[in-house]
Motif scaffolding. Structure first.
Motif, PDB file in Angstrom:
ATOM      1  N   LEU A   8       4.951  40.598  38.898  1.00 48.41           N
ATOM      2  CA  LEU A   8       5.538  40.924  37.605  1.00 48.41           C
ATOM      3  C   LEU A   8       6.622  39.923  37.233  1.00 48.41           C
ATOM      4  O   LEU A   8       6.659  39.406  36.104  1.00 48.41           O
ATOM      5  CB  LEU A   8       6.119  42.339  37.646  1.00 48.41           C
ATOM      6  CG  LEU A   8       6.876  42.800  36.393  1.00 48.41           C
ATOM      7  CD1 LEU A   8       5.941  42.807  35.188  1.00 48.41           C
ATOM      8  CD2 LEU A   8       7.475  44.175  36.617  1.00 48.41           C
ATOM      9  N   LEU A   9       7.520  39.630  38.171  1.00 54.70           N
ATOM     10  CA  LEU A   9       8.581  38.665  37.887  1.00 54.70           C
ATOM     11  C   LEU A   9       8.006  37.286  37.600  1.00 54.70           C
ATOM     12  O   LEU A   9       8.467  36.578  36.695  1.00 54.70           O
ATOM     13  CB  LEU A   9       9.546  38.611  39.067  1.00 54.70           C
ATOM     14  CG  LEU A   9      10.365  39.889  39.323  1.00 54.70           C
ATOM     15  CD1 LEU A   9      11.235  39.717  40.557  1.00 54.70           C
ATOM     16  CD2 LEU A   9      11.222  40.235  38.111  1.00 54.70           C
ATOM     17  N   LEU A  10       7.003  36.885  38.387  1.00 59.34           N
ATOM     18  CA  LEU A  10       6.390  35.574  38.156  1.00 59.34           C
ATOM     19  C   LEU A  10       5.753  35.512  36.779  1.00 59.34           C
ATOM     20  O   LEU A  10       5.893  34.500  36.065  1.00 59.34           O
ATOM     21  CB  LEU A  10       5.336  35.309  39.239  1.00 59.34           C
ATOM     22  CG  LEU A  10       4.561  33.993  39.124  1.00 59.34           C
ATOM     23  CD1 LEU A  10       5.508  32.798  39.190  1.00 59.34           C
ATOM     24  CD2 LEU A  10       3.501  33.886  40.212  1.00 59.34           C
ATOM     25  N   GLN A  11       5.083  36.575  36.381  1.00 59.45           N
ATOM     26  CA  GLN A  11       4.469  36.588  35.053  1.00 59.45           C
ATOM     27  C   GLN A  11       5.531  36.552  33.951  1.00 59.45           C
ATOM     28  O   GLN A  11       5.358  35.874  32.935  1.00 59.45           O
ATOM     29  CB  GLN A  11       3.591  37.831  34.904  1.00 59.45           C
ATOM     30  CG  GLN A  11       2.312  37.768  35.739  1.00 59.45           C
ATOM     31  CD  GLN A  11       1.485  39.023  35.620  1.00 59.45           C
ATOM     32  OE1 GLN A  11       2.023  40.118  35.437  1.00 59.45           O
ATOM     33  NE2 GLN A  11       0.173  38.891  35.736  1.00 59.45           N
ATOM     34  N   LEU A  12       6.650  37.280  34.172  1.00 57.68           N
ATOM     35  CA  LEU A  12       7.713  37.269  33.172  1.00 57.68           C
ATOM     36  C   LEU A  12       8.318  35.887  33.035  1.00 57.68           C
ATOM     37  O   LEU A  12       8.558  35.398  31.916  1.00 57.68           O
ATOM     38  CB  LEU A  12       8.790  38.289  33.554  1.00 57.68           C
ATOM     39  CG  LEU A  12       8.407  39.764  33.429  1.00 57.68           C
ATOM     40  CD1 LEU A  12       9.543  40.653  33.890  1.00 57.68           C
ATOM     41  CD2 LEU A  12       8.028  40.103  31.993  1.00 57.68           C
ATOM     42  N   VAL A  13       8.585  35.228  34.181  1.00 54.50           N
ATOM     43  CA  VAL A  13       9.135  33.870  34.126  1.00 54.50           C
ATOM     44  C   VAL A  13       8.160  32.930  33.427  1.00 54.50           C
ATOM     45  O   VAL A  13       8.552  32.081  32.617  1.00 54.50           O
ATOM     46  CB  VAL A  13       9.445  33.375  35.556  1.00 54.50           C
ATOM     47  CG1 VAL A  13       9.812  31.899  35.545  1.00 54.50           C
ATOM     48  CG2 VAL A  13      10.593  34.190  36.150  1.00 54.50           C
TER      49      VAL A  13
END
Length: 558
Positions: A8-13
């Motif tokens: 999720l964090l990787l996709q947000l970044v």
């Protein structure tokens, strides 16, 4: 940190980076577009002014005079009025007209008239058009410089310069930035929403199991499926097989079970219904094997995932059980024979010791005629093979206890003897199964209840037929039927009169391995008033050569 959170964090970044990069590109393109539009506007206005007849004639006249008019004259002249009018209509910062020496003939500031321009004008006098960002008397601006040609010629006689204030060029930039920012925010929200939905869907599909845990699950599944001796079949909610191991494929005689349904496995309808309800079924005959099937529903987190069916091959167990029953029958027969023989020897010995020799001889002759044991087996004297006589004698005792008479038919003729332990066991399994089923069938009919056995040897083969006085095999029950047992279309499912089919399946499988056959000679029942007649051929169980004779032959020789 959980893998889903990291994703999720990787996709947000990634979404933020893509949106920021896209917004930056759009802003740069927007600024360049604004600059290009301003430059184009300045150039178009300059061209229009330079081509005006009054401008061309006045600039040509003043240039040809060689005398520069005063600022007062220029302020009241037609060029100043024309330039002021154009400036007011177009919103330009300035419209400047010069002669061939760069002297201003029109300028927004009358005080600058009759003076040379502060920027270069040589390019325009060479007939070139110039667009530049420069600083002049009115400040920084983007300006377009075009030549003024004398009427009817291509000779530059002056210059027209039109400029727009630098700050004014980006008047529309805040609106552009607002639009780009709104689009970027919307894209960011969509990306975040899609990421959250994707994460939720992922967890639904994996039941909340993380990839690291999935690896362990796969390893455990492979270990469980390949490490157990039972067959395992996993079905999804729609009843389609998704996972199976090699043992299950071997039991059903299929190479690939995935993608099939229970109906494709040739299972009876009642068995399928029981498995769908999560019930266990024993004694299911499939492809010559007797199977135990246990169905269990699989749930996780309140969500039904399907079911798992455990399969155990009971064929060998049932076969061993049948052979054990045969051994028990033989043991019981031998025990009875030994006890009866001992009693008779005591009687004979007592007659001899008491000096009653004639009575002792008569008693021994009676023993010879009646056989070693007084079995309730009608026609026992037609059968001299020791094992068959003892085995059927023991079966006759069991049948007699249940009210059924066991009879050896007159057509019986066995000259040889059974050979080897395996031949004896196989004969006991097949013959015992057929006799037991016939006794069960005979009990379903009124008296007299009778089971008839016919045995004949054909070289190394033993051929036997078993008939009963029962109601016959019911139509459609799935009993073993003609043609012989090597026909793959025959069934051995359930015949409630002749047993539950398990013994017949074992017998058929045993005979197939030996190259023999088992078939239904006459289904009986109906108008015939007869019971069913089964036949079997056991190859290679008899010793070669004549090992015995019938009792009648021996009596004739004596």
């Amino acid at each position: 940190m959980r893998f889903g959170t990291r994703v999720l964090l990787l996709q947000l970044v990634t979404v933020v980076a893509v949106v920021a990069a896209s917004a930056g590109v759009f802003i740069v393109l927007g600024v360049e577009q604004l600059k290009h539009e301003t430059e184009t506007s300045a150039l178009s206005i300059a061209r229009t002014v330079a081509s005006a007849p009054v401008v061309r004639s006045e600039v040509t006249r003043e240039t040809s005079r060689g005398i520069n008019p005063s600022a007062a004259e220029l302020a009241d002249g037609p060029l100043q009025a024309y330039a002021r009018d154009v400036t007011g209509r177009t919103g330009a910062l300035f419209v400047v007209i010069t002669d061939g020496e760069g002297i201003r003939m029109a300028h927004p500031d009358p005080g600058q008239l009759d003076r040379q321009v502060s920027t270069s004008f040589e390019a325009a006098l060479r007939g070139e058009e110039v667009i530049a960002w420069e600083r002049g008397t009115l400040g920084d601006s983007v300006r377009a410089k075009v030549p003024v040609f004398a009427p009817g010629t291509e000779e530059p006689v002056g210059e027209v310069s039109v400029g727009f204030e630098r700050a004014g060029v980006f008047d529309d930039l805040p609106q552009l930035l607002l639009g780009v920012g709104a689009a970027a925010a919307a894209a960011l929200l969509i990306g975040i929403g899609a990421t959250l939905v994707l994460r939720r869907r992922w967890e639904q599909l994996t039941l909340g199991v993380q990839p690291e845990e999935l690896v362990v699950l796969v390893q455990n599944q492979a270990a469980v499926l390949d490490g157990v001796g039972d067959g395992v079949i996993a079905l999804d909610e729609s009843g389609v097989i998704r996972v199976s191991n090699s043992e299950a494929e071997k039991m059903f005689g299929r190479v690939q079970l995935e993608g099939m349904s229970l109906g494709d496995l040739d299972l009876p309808e009642d068995v399928i219904r029981s498995l769908e309800k999560g019930e266990a079924r024993d004694g299911v005959v499939v492809g010559g094997r007797v199977l135990y099937l246990d169905s269990r529903q699989v749930d996780r987190g309140g969500q039904r995932l399907g079911s798992v069916i455990i399969l155990r091959d009971r064929t060998d167990v049932m076969g061993l059980s049948r052979r054990l029953d045969s051994v028990r029958t033989m043991t019981s027969a031998l025990r009875v024979q030994r006890h009866e023989f001992a009693n008779r020897m005591h009687v004979a010995a007592g007659l001899v010791e008491s000096g009653r020799g004639e009575e002792a001889a008569e008693f021994l002759r009676t023993m010879r005629d009646r056989g070693p044991v007084d079995y309730p087996l009608a026609g026992a004297d037609l059968l001299t093979e020791p094992f068959l006589q003892s085995f059927l004698g023991a079966k006759s005792l069991e049948a007699d206890e249940r009210g059924v008479q066991l009879l050896i038919r007159d057509e019986t003729l066995v000259l040889g003897s059974l050979e080897g332990v395996e031949g004896v066991e196989d004969t006991a399994t097949v013959l015992g199964n057929l006799v037991d089923n016939a006794v069960t069938a005979a009990l379903q009919a009124p008296e007299p209840r009778l089971v008839e056995v016919t045995l004949m040897d054909d070289g190394p083969d033993l051929v036997l037929m078993v008939a009963d006085s029962g109601p016959g095999t019911a139509a459609g029950t799935g009993a073993v039927a003609a043609p012989p047992a090597d026909d793959e279309t025959e069934e051995t499912a359930v015949d409630r009169v002749h047993g539950h089919g398990i013994g017949l399946a074992l017998s058929r499988d045993l005979l197939r391995r030996r190259g023999g056959e088992l078939w239904l000679i006459d289904p009986g029942g109906g108008a015939s008033g007869r019971g069913a007649v089964f036949g079997a051929r056991l190859p290679g169980v008899m010793a070669t050569g004549v090992a015995g004779q019938s009792r009648n032959s021996r009596e004739e020789d004596e």
